[in-house]
Design an enzyme around this catalytic site. Structure first.
Site, PDB file in Angstrom:
ATOM      1  N   ASN A 258       0.834  -1.128   0.054  1.00  0.00           N
ATOM      2  CA  ASN A 258       0.088  -0.131   0.035  1.00  0.00           C
ATOM      3  C   ASN A 258       0.987   1.271   0.042  1.00  0.00           C
ATOM      4  O   ASN A 258       1.444   1.704   0.932  1.00  0.00           O
ATOM      5  CB  ASN A 258      -0.775  -0.092   1.243  1.00  0.00           C
ATOM      6  CG  ASN A 258      -2.060   1.081   1.208  1.00  0.00           C
ATOM      7  OD1 ASN A 258      -1.858   2.143   0.307  1.00  0.00           O
ATOM      8  ND2 ASN A 258      -3.037   0.937   2.006  1.00  0.00           N
TER       9      ASN A 258
ATOM     10  N   GLU B 215      -8.074  -2.450   4.589  1.00  0.00           N
ATOM     11  CA  GLU B 215      -7.988  -2.570   3.454  1.00  0.00           C
ATOM     12  C   GLU B 215      -6.757  -3.611   2.615  1.00  0.00           C
ATOM     13  O   GLU B 215      -7.027  -4.063   1.771  1.00  0.00           O
ATOM     14  CB  GLU B 215      -7.537  -1.134   2.748  1.00  0.00           C
ATOM     15  CG  GLU B 215      -8.540  -0.123   3.010  1.00  0.00           C
ATOM     16  CD  GLU B 215      -7.877   1.284   2.875  1.00  0.00           C
ATOM     17  OE1 GLU B 215      -8.294   1.951   1.805  1.00  0.00           O
ATOM     18  OE2 GLU B 215      -7.371   1.793   3.863  1.00  0.00           O
TER      19      GLU B 215
ATOM     20  N   ARG C   8      -2.326  -2.165  -3.855  1.00  0.00           N
ATOM     21  CA  ARG C   8      -3.357  -1.119  -3.930  1.00  0.00           C
ATOM     22  C   ARG C   8      -2.961  -0.151  -5.039  1.00  0.00           C
ATOM     23  O   ARG C   8      -1.794   0.451  -4.943  1.00  0.00           O
ATOM     24  CB  ARG C   8      -3.369  -0.473  -2.640  1.00  0.00           C
ATOM     25  CG  ARG C   8      -4.477   0.740  -2.709  1.00  0.00           C
ATOM     26  CD  ARG C   8      -4.685   1.588  -1.625  1.00  0.00           C
ATOM     27  NE  ARG C   8      -5.312   2.667  -1.460  1.00  0.00           N
ATOM     28  CZ  ARG C   8      -5.436   3.803  -0.941  1.00  0.00           C
ATOM     29  NH1 ARG C   8      -4.336   3.915  -0.294  1.00  0.00           N
ATOM     30  NH2 ARG C   8      -6.364   4.623  -1.150  1.00  0.00           N
TER      31      ARG C   8
ATOM     32  N   ARG D  62      -8.200  19.151   2.588  1.00  0.00           N
ATOM     33  CA  ARG D  62      -8.745  19.519   1.392  1.00  0.00           C
ATOM     34  C   ARG D  62     -10.361  19.998   1.398  1.00  0.00           C
ATOM     35  O   ARG D  62     -11.106  19.788   2.655  1.00  0.00           O
ATOM     36  CB  ARG D  62      -8.934  17.954   0.486  1.00  0.00           C
ATOM     37  CG  ARG D  62      -7.755  17.524  -0.059  1.00  0.00           C
ATOM     38  CD  ARG D  62      -8.127  16.199  -0.877  1.00  0.00           C
ATOM     39  NE  ARG D  62      -7.293  15.069   0.059  1.00  0.00           N
ATOM     40  CZ  ARG D  62      -7.308  13.730  -0.102  1.00  0.00           C
ATOM     41  NH1 ARG D  62      -8.309  13.190  -0.939  1.00  0.00           N
ATOM     42  NH2 ARG D  62      -6.839  12.977   0.617  1.00  0.00           N
TER      43      ARG D  62
ATOM     44  N   ASP E 219      -5.862  17.510  11.982  1.00  0.00           N
ATOM     45  CA  ASP E 219      -6.028  16.468  12.912  1.00  0.00           C
ATOM     46  C   ASP E 219      -7.306  16.808  13.764  1.00  0.00           C
ATOM     47  O   ASP E 219      -6.982  17.591  14.667  1.00  0.00           O
ATOM     48  CB  ASP E 219      -4.908  15.942  13.710  1.00  0.00           C
ATOM     49  CG  ASP E 219      -4.842  14.692  14.484  1.00  0.00           C
ATOM     50  OD1 ASP E 219      -6.058  14.450  15.020  1.00  0.00           O
ATOM     51  OD2 ASP E 219      -4.015  14.149  14.595  1.00  0.00           O
TER      52      ASP E 219
ATOM     53  N   HIS F 277     -11.243   5.404  -2.273  1.00  0.00           N
ATOM     54  CA  HIS F 277     -11.547   4.857  -1.081  1.00  0.00           C
ATOM     55  C   HIS F 277     -12.292   3.573  -1.305  1.00  0.00           C
ATOM     56  O   HIS F 277     -12.769   2.879  -0.348  1.00  0.00           O
ATOM     57  CB  HIS F 277     -12.106   5.452   0.220  1.00  0.00           C
ATOM     58  CG  HIS F 277     -11.286   6.666   0.512  1.00  0.00           C
ATOM     59  ND1 HIS F 277     -11.889   8.042   0.798  1.00  0.00           N
ATOM     60  CD2 HIS F 277     -10.082   6.899   0.713  1.00  0.00           C
ATOM     61  CE1 HIS F 277     -11.085   8.969   1.252  1.00  0.00           C
ATOM     62  NE2 HIS F 277      -9.933   8.236   1.042  1.00  0.00           N
TER      63      HIS F 277
END
Length: 422
Positions: free
Chosen positions: A7, A398, A97, A246, A288, A185
């Protein structure tokens, strides 16, 4: 069999080795035999970490080349304190991934030169991710040229999006140029929707679900009877929800205004919208949520505003997906924020109370474990008995989903029938 999962991200490289036997796929995620990680920070410091179930190593050093760092990390699989195999040839398959597969790759795909070239070409759509994914693939190739490698695409989960969901209201020729909603995602959403069906003891083909992947990046996916009908991220991962740095969805006229009146360059806008907006941009404190919470406790009004906007947009986007589903059986919270922030889960449940949603405050106060391979027995339903919509907290896995995909191919298909392109 030994399945290695890679990943690769823009600032980190994570890897897990799973040892699985033939027969039936385990229902619960298997704890990796070995995990490793490289972190590259902006100062040039590199941190290598690897661990097994009972041993670990950590090394901090100045950066060399990223490929060298990855090689050094993977060497810890077959040498040193965390050795678990004798050499790379004991690995049966490597699952990678890959963030963007475009229109062409809509399912897990064996990697060859053509696939690599397409991953590279699609870097124009995912410049922070696809080049890193390709770097991981090529690092393995340089260690073993005949290693079987598979690409598992984040965008593949959205292969069944209806046209009404993925076509933008712009000149139709743009669609022919590849400008459409892709969604991201996907590996996380795929794992969590399948896990939700297990938790509820129902068939995925009869459930209407909205999964909320809430980390530094955030997205929703609306799944009806096993088919994803809509998602909040679009042509790029910049769209949709308010995120750590973002902006999510904003009026595109703002961009035109800044280009015309404030003489922003494209590069400046890219930096501001991707790295200086969201929670960080509004609060001026951090991306965060833990730091945002601390600032709110200290009376920081902008930090409170940032979190209020985050929650308001999250609830609004959830509500906007309901018409596509025609109802909702369960709402899933996952990823770092979704799994661990009880306050955000409670606030969203409160905003959806008009649907009858009701959260159990005692169950909601419990956090999920953060370790890879943590028992899926820690996943839980947070809703009260009378709530018509279940509220599920699920630890996303994942890497396990990628390993599971590789296992399925090795056990159910011959190599000749694994697709290399679609």
């Amino acid at each position: 069999m030994n399945i290695l999962v890679l990943n690769a991200g823009s600032s980190s490289f994570k890897s897990s080795l799973y040892r699985l036997t033939g027969g039936e796929m385990p229902l619960d995620p298997v704890v990796p035999l070995w995990t490793g990680e490289v972190d590259w920070d902006s100062s040039g410091t590199v941190i290598l970490k690897a661990k097994t179930t009972d041993r670990s190593v950590r090394e901090e050093r100045s950066g060399m080349s990223r490929t060298t760092d990855i090689h050094d990390l993977l060497n810890l699989l077959w040498s040193g304190k965390t050795q678990v195999v004798n050499n790379i040839d004991e690995i049966d398959i490597v699952g990678n991934r890959v963030v963007h597969g475009g229109d062409k790759y809509r399912q897990p795909t064996l990697i060859n030169a053509e696939v690599k070239a397409e991953i590279d070409r699609l870097s124009i759509y995912a410049p922070l991710h696809n080049p890193a994914n390709l770097m991981g693939i090529e690092a393995i190739e340089s260690l073993s040229s005949n290693m079987t490698q598979m690409a598992v695409f984040d965008t593949a989960f959205y292969r069944d999006l209806p046209k009404v969901a993925y076509v933008y209201p712009v000149p139709y020729q743009w669609l022919e140029q590849g400008i459409r909603k892709y969604g991201f995602h996907g590996i996380s959403h795929q794992y969590c929707t399948r896990r939700a069906a297990e938790l509820l003891g129902r068939d995925l083909g009869e459930l209407r679900l909205i999964s909320c992947h809430l980390g530094n990046g955030c997205s929703l996916a609306a799944t009806k009877f096993g088919q994803c009908l809509d998602t909040t991220m679009g042509f790029t991962p910049l769209d949709g929800l308010v995120m750590g740095t973002r902006c999510g969805s904003i009026d595109p006229g703002i961009i035109l205004h800044l280009l015309r009146e404030k003489e922003y360059t494209v590069e400046e806008l890219d930096r501001v919208l991707n790295f200086e907006s969201g929670l960080l941009g509004i609060s001026g404190v951090s991306n965060d949520v833990r730091e945002i919470d601390k600032a709110i406790d200290s009376g920081n009004a902008k930090a409170k505003l940032a979190l209020d906007i985050y929650i308001d947009r999250l609830a609004a986007k959830i509500a906007a997906l309901l018409p596509a589903l025609g109802g909702l059986d369960a709402l899933i919270f996952t990823a770092g924020v979704g799994e661990h922030h009880a306050g955000i889960r409670a606030a969203v449940a409160s905003k959806l109370a008009f649907l009858g949603v009701e959260i159990d405050s005692n169950l909601n106060s419990l956090s999920l474990p953060a370790e890879a391979g943590a028992s899926s027995g820690d996943d839980r339903d947070l809703a009260t008995e009378r709530s018509p919509i279940r509220l599920l907290a699920i630890h996303t896995q994942e890497e396990w989903e990628i390993a599971r995909t590789c296992w399925q191919y090795l056990n159910r298909l011959t190599v000749d029938t694994i697709p290399t392109a679609t």
